[in-house]
Write a protein that holds these residues in place. Structure first.
Motif, PDB file in Angstrom:
ATOM      1  N   GLY A  87       0.820  -1.214   0.000  1.00 22.23           N
ATOM      2  CA  GLY A  87       0.000   0.000   0.000  1.00 22.23           C
ATOM      3  C   GLY A  87       0.849   1.257   0.000  1.00 22.23           C
ATOM      4  N   ILE A  88       0.279   2.328  -0.535  1.00 19.93           N
ATOM      5  CA  ILE A  88       1.001   3.606  -0.640  1.00 19.93           C
ATOM      6  C   ILE A  88       0.223   4.687   0.106  1.00 19.93           C
ATOM      7  CG2 ILE A  88       1.821   5.412  -2.203  1.00 19.93           C
ATOM      8  CD1 ILE A  88       2.254   3.252  -4.303  1.00 19.93           C
ATOM      9  N   LEU A  89       0.949   5.381   0.988  1.00 17.62           N
ATOM     10  CA  LEU A  89       0.393   6.505   1.736  1.00 17.62           C
ATOM     11  C   LEU A  89       0.794   7.807   1.055  1.00 17.62           C
ATOM     12  CD1 LEU A  89      -0.883   7.801   4.330  1.00 17.62           C
ATOM     13  CD2 LEU A  89       1.429   7.737   5.309  1.00 17.62           C
ATOM     14  N   THR A  90      -0.198   8.609   0.682  1.00 16.62           N
ATOM     15  CA  THR A  90       0.031   9.954   0.152  1.00 16.62           C
ATOM     16  C   THR A  90      -0.234  10.944   1.274  1.00 16.62           C
ATOM     17  OG1 THR A  90      -0.635   9.322  -2.089  1.00 16.62           O
ATOM     18  CG2 THR A  90      -0.710  11.668  -1.543  1.00 16.62           C
ATOM     19  N   SER A  91       0.781  11.722   1.649  1.00 13.51           N
ATOM     20  CA  SER A  91       0.665  12.641   2.773  1.00 13.51           C
ATOM     21  C   SER A  91       0.956  14.063   2.313  1.00 13.51           C
ATOM     22  CB  SER A  91       1.635  12.236   3.890  1.00 13.51           C
ATOM     23  OG  SER A  91       1.395  12.983   5.063  1.00 13.51           O
ATOM     24  N   ILE A  92       0.045  14.971   2.661  1.00 16.52           N
ATOM     25  CA  ILE A  92       0.096  16.352   2.171  1.00 16.52           C
ATOM     26  C   ILE A  92       0.345  17.305   3.330  1.00 16.52           C
ATOM     27  CG2 ILE A  92      -1.185  18.142   0.934  1.00 16.52           C
ATOM     28  CD1 ILE A  92      -3.009  15.796  -0.107  1.00 16.52           C
ATOM     29  N   ASP A  93       1.323  18.178   3.171  1.00 15.08           N
ATOM     30  CA  ASP A  93       1.562  19.215   4.175  1.00 15.08           C
ATOM     31  C   ASP A  93       2.312  20.360   3.521  1.00 15.08           C
ATOM     32  OD1 ASP A  93       1.577  18.811   7.598  1.00 15.08           O
ATOM     33  OD2 ASP A  93       2.357  20.639   6.691  1.00 15.08           O
ATOM     34  N   ILE A  94       2.121  21.540   4.064  1.00 15.89           N
ATOM     35  CA  ILE A  94       2.770  22.727   3.502  1.00 15.89           C
ATOM     36  C   ILE A  94       4.105  23.023   4.179  1.00 15.89           C
ATOM     37  CG2 ILE A  94       1.757  24.463   5.045  1.00 15.89           C
ATOM     38  CD1 ILE A  94       1.205  26.111   2.443  1.00 15.89           C
ATOM     39  N   GLU A  95       4.398  22.338   5.295  1.00 16.13           N
ATOM     40  CA  GLU A  95       5.601  22.622   6.076  1.00 16.13           C
ATOM     41  C   GLU A  95       6.723  21.648   5.737  1.00 16.13           C
ATOM     42  OE1 GLU A  95       5.966  25.169   7.862  1.00 16.13           O
ATOM     43  OE2 GLU A  95       3.903  25.884   8.072  1.00 16.13           O
ATOM     44  N   PRO A  96       7.837  22.109   5.177  1.00 18.31           N
ATOM     45  CA  PRO A  96       8.932  21.197   4.798  1.00 18.31           C
ATOM     46  C   PRO A  96       9.554  20.477   5.984  1.00 18.31           C
ATOM     47  CG  PRO A  96       9.581  23.505   4.505  1.00 18.31           C
ATOM     48  CD  PRO A  96       8.124  23.506   4.776  1.00 18.31           C
ATOM     49  N   GLU A  97       9.616  21.120   7.161  1.00 14.79           N
ATOM     50  CA  GLU A  97      10.231  20.451   8.307  1.00 14.79           C
ATOM     51  C   GLU A  97       9.385  19.280   8.794  1.00 14.79           C
ATOM     52  OE1 GLU A  97       8.437  24.276  10.136  1.00 14.79           O
ATOM     53  OE2 GLU A  97       9.131  23.550   8.195  1.00 14.79           O
ATOM     54  N   TYR A  98       8.068  19.356   8.584  1.00 12.24           N
ATOM     55  CA  TYR A  98       7.209  18.223   8.936  1.00 12.24           C
ATOM     56  C   TYR A  98       7.503  17.040   8.020  1.00 12.24           C
ATOM     57  CZ  TYR A  98       4.368  21.487  11.728  1.00 12.24           C
ATOM     58  OH  TYR A  98       3.920  22.407  12.644  1.00 12.24           O
ATOM     59  N   HIS A  99       7.689  17.315   6.756  1.00 14.64           N
ATOM     60  CA  HIS A  99       8.023  16.242   5.822  1.00 14.64           C
ATOM     61  C   HIS A  99       9.353  15.589   6.181  1.00 14.64           C
ATOM     62  CE1 HIS A  99       5.240  17.103   2.133  1.00 14.64           C
ATOM     63  NE2 HIS A  99       4.591  17.108   3.267  1.00 14.64           N
ATOM     64  N   ARG A 100      10.332  16.398   6.549  1.00 15.92           N
ATOM     65  CA  ARG A 100      11.635  15.839   6.921  1.00 15.92           C
ATOM     66  C   ARG A 100      11.506  14.927   8.142  1.00 15.92           C
ATOM     67  NH1 ARG A 100      13.599  20.987   5.164  1.00 15.92           N
ATOM     68  NH2 ARG A 100      13.334  21.887   7.255  1.00 15.92           N
ATOM     69  N   ALA A 101      10.742  15.379   9.135  1.00 16.85           N
ATOM     70  CA  ALA A 101      10.546  14.575  10.338  1.00 16.85           C
ATOM     71  C   ALA A 101       9.800  13.278  10.022  1.00 16.85           C
ATOM     72  CB  ALA A 101       9.779  15.376  11.390  1.00 16.85           C
ATOM     73  N   ALA A 102       8.788  13.366   9.180  1.00 18.84           N
ATOM     74  CA  ALA A 102       8.021  12.175   8.817  1.00 18.84           C
ATOM     75  C   ALA A 102       8.878  11.178   8.036  1.00 18.84           C
ATOM     76  CB  ALA A 102       6.793  12.572   8.007  1.00 18.84           C
ATOM     77  N   ARG A 103       9.683  11.674   7.109  1.00 15.52           N
ATOM     78  CA  ARG A 103      10.568  10.772   6.359  1.00 15.52           C
ATOM     79  C   ARG A 103      11.501  10.021   7.304  1.00 15.52           C
ATOM     80  NH1 ARG A 103      10.713  15.050   2.419  1.00 15.52           N
ATOM     81  NH2 ARG A 103       9.678  14.373   0.499  1.00 15.52           N
ATOM     82  N   ALA A 104      12.016  10.727   8.307  1.00 18.36           N
ATOM     83  CA  ALA A 104      12.893  10.073   9.286  1.00 18.36           C
ATOM     84  C   ALA A 104      12.133   8.980  10.032  1.00 18.36           C
ATOM     85  CB  ALA A 104      13.448  11.109  10.266  1.00 18.36           C
ATOM     86  N   ALA A 105      10.895   9.261  10.425  1.00 17.78           N
ATOM     87  CA  ALA A 105      10.093   8.270  11.142  1.00 17.78           C
ATOM     88  C   ALA A 105       9.809   7.053  10.273  1.00 17.78           C
ATOM     89  CB  ALA A 105       8.781   8.908  11.604  1.00 17.78           C
ATOM     90  N   PHE A 106       9.457   7.279   9.024  1.00 13.87           N
ATOM     91  CA  PHE A 106       9.155   6.158   8.132  1.00 13.87           C
ATOM     92  C   PHE A 106      10.409   5.321   7.875  1.00 13.87           C
ATOM     93  CE2 PHE A 106       5.807   9.191   6.159  1.00 13.87           C
ATOM     94  CZ  PHE A 106       4.954   8.965   7.229  1.00 13.87           C
ATOM     95  N   ARG A 107      11.540   5.987   7.719  1.00 10.94           N
ATOM     96  CA  ARG A 107      12.810   5.277   7.507  1.00 10.94           C
ATOM     97  C   ARG A 107      13.166   4.439   8.735  1.00 10.94           C
ATOM     98  NH1 ARG A 107      15.416   9.416   6.317  1.00 10.94           N
ATOM     99  NH2 ARG A 107      16.369   9.844   8.341  1.00 10.94           N
ATOM    100  N   GLU A 108      13.013   5.017   9.917  1.00  8.36           N
ATOM    101  CA  GLU A 108      13.324   4.297  11.147  1.00  8.36           C
ATOM    102  C   GLU A 108      12.403   3.097  11.352  1.00  8.36           C
ATOM    103  OE1 GLU A 108      14.867   8.405  13.281  1.00  8.36           O
ATOM    104  OE2 GLU A 108      12.952   7.496  13.882  1.00  8.36           O
ATOM    105  N   ALA A 109      11.183   3.179  10.825  1.00  7.79           N
ATOM    106  CA  ALA A 109      10.239   2.061  10.930  1.00  7.79           C
ATOM    107  C   ALA A 109      10.489   0.993   9.874  1.00  7.79           C
ATOM    108  CB  ALA A 109       8.809   2.582  10.805  1.00  7.79           C
ATOM    109  N   GLY A 110      11.404   1.248   8.955  1.00  6.78           N
ATOM    110  CA  GLY A 110      11.753   0.255   7.947  1.00  6.78           C
ATOM    111  C   GLY A 110      10.929   0.299   6.679  1.00  6.78           C
ATOM    112  N   TYR A 111      10.155   1.374   6.473  1.00  7.51           N
ATOM    113  CA  TYR A 111       9.361   1.470   5.254  1.00  7.51           C
ATOM    114  C   TYR A 111      10.219   2.011   4.113  1.00  7.51           C
ATOM    115  CZ  TYR A 111       5.290   0.704   8.181  1.00  7.51           C
ATOM    116  OH  TYR A 111       4.391   0.158   9.056  1.00  7.51           O
ATOM    117  N   PRO A 112      10.219   1.341   2.965  1.00  6.28           N
ATOM    118  CA  PRO A 112      10.992   1.857   1.830  1.00  6.28           C
ATOM    119  C   PRO A 112      10.358   3.132   1.281  1.00  6.28           C
ATOM    120  CG  PRO A 112       9.664  -0.034   1.153  1.00  6.28           C
ATOM    121  CD  PRO A 112       9.522   0.085   2.651  1.00  6.28           C
ATOM    122  N   PRO A 113      11.146   3.976   0.612  1.00  2.00           N
ATOM    123  CA  PRO A 113      10.613   5.245   0.100  1.00  2.00           C
ATOM    124  C   PRO A 113       9.396   5.074  -0.808  1.00  2.00           C
ATOM    125  CG  PRO A 113      13.001   5.242  -0.022  1.00  2.00           C
ATOM    126  CD  PRO A 113      12.600   3.861   0.383  1.00  2.00           C
TER     127      PRO A 113
END
Length: 217
Positions: A87-113
């Motif tokens: 499955g693919i999650l599409t996540s929308i936000d206007i704040e770039p720092e939120y995206h950076r934090a979320a990418r780190a969380a997804f990476r730490e959880a082992g989800y591929p890009p």
């Protein structure tokens, strides 16, 4: 006569919320994402609300989910954990720092890009560009003032049987006639739209700040 709290009182509701959240303790990845969220000042989903999102995604066997409001990835982690493996999650936000934090969380959880698609922009601009009827679940956790405008755009994205969920729609807040601030009026409008839309089967769940959900009939 019992002199304690009566059923449905604010104190009793708060106690119930603590019990629900305690039933779903964070693991290390979620705890780290929650700490990042606090550092950024974007209030994350409660544990109970996150577990509810995971439950909904699992029940739907969701393959395509849209999230409005990326935050630090707490809600995204809950949704991904309920979705099917591809499955693919599409996540929308206007704040770039939120995206950076979320990418780190997804990476730490082992989800591929490839499991996530993070889109920078205003939800009201991005949602109309997504595939109509192409999603199993749409979760909205953004500025309440935008909820009524997001509502129709979100409904249009869902397949039959799909689920729409809006966060922080507190029943007490929506039904208190003394509250007339713009955010409360917007929440009241979207709650009324859920109830009156014949396409939807709605419910207001007392988890987190209130989770207003509806299935497409």
């Amino acid at each position: 006569m019992n002199s304690g709290t009566h059923a449905g009182s604010p104190a009793e509701t708060a106690d119930a919320g603590l019990i629900v959240d305690g039933y779903h303790p964070d693991d290390e990845v979620l705890a780290t994402a929650r700490a990042r969220s606090a550092d950024l000042g974007c209030g994350p989903l409660s544990a109970g609300a996150g577990a509810t999102l995971r439950f909904l995604a699992t029940t739907l066997r969701a393959k395509a989910v849209v999230e409005v409001g990326t935050g630090a990835g707490v809600s995204g982690l809950c949704l991904l954990r309920g979705m099917v493996d591809d499955g693919i999650l599409t996540s929308i936000d206007i704040e770039p720092e939120y995206h950076r934090a979320a990418r780190a969380a997804f990476r730490e959880a082992g989800y591929p890009p490839g499991r996530t698609r993070l889109i920078m922009g205003r939800a009201l601009d991005v949602l109309p560009r997504l595939t109509p009827g192409g999603y199993d679940l749409v979760f909205v956790d953004s500025a309440p003032i935008e909820y009524p405008s997001c509502y129709e755009k979100a409904v249009a994205l869902l397949r039959p049987g799909g689920i729409l969920a809006f966060h922080n729609v507190s029943g007490a807040r929506v039904t208190d006639p003394s509250r007339r601030d713009p955010d409360t009026l917007a929440l009241r409008e979207v709650a009324r739209a859920f109830r009156e839309d014949e396409r939807l089967v709605p419910a207001l769940l007392p988890v987190g700040g209130g989770l207003l959900v509806a299935a497409i009939a």
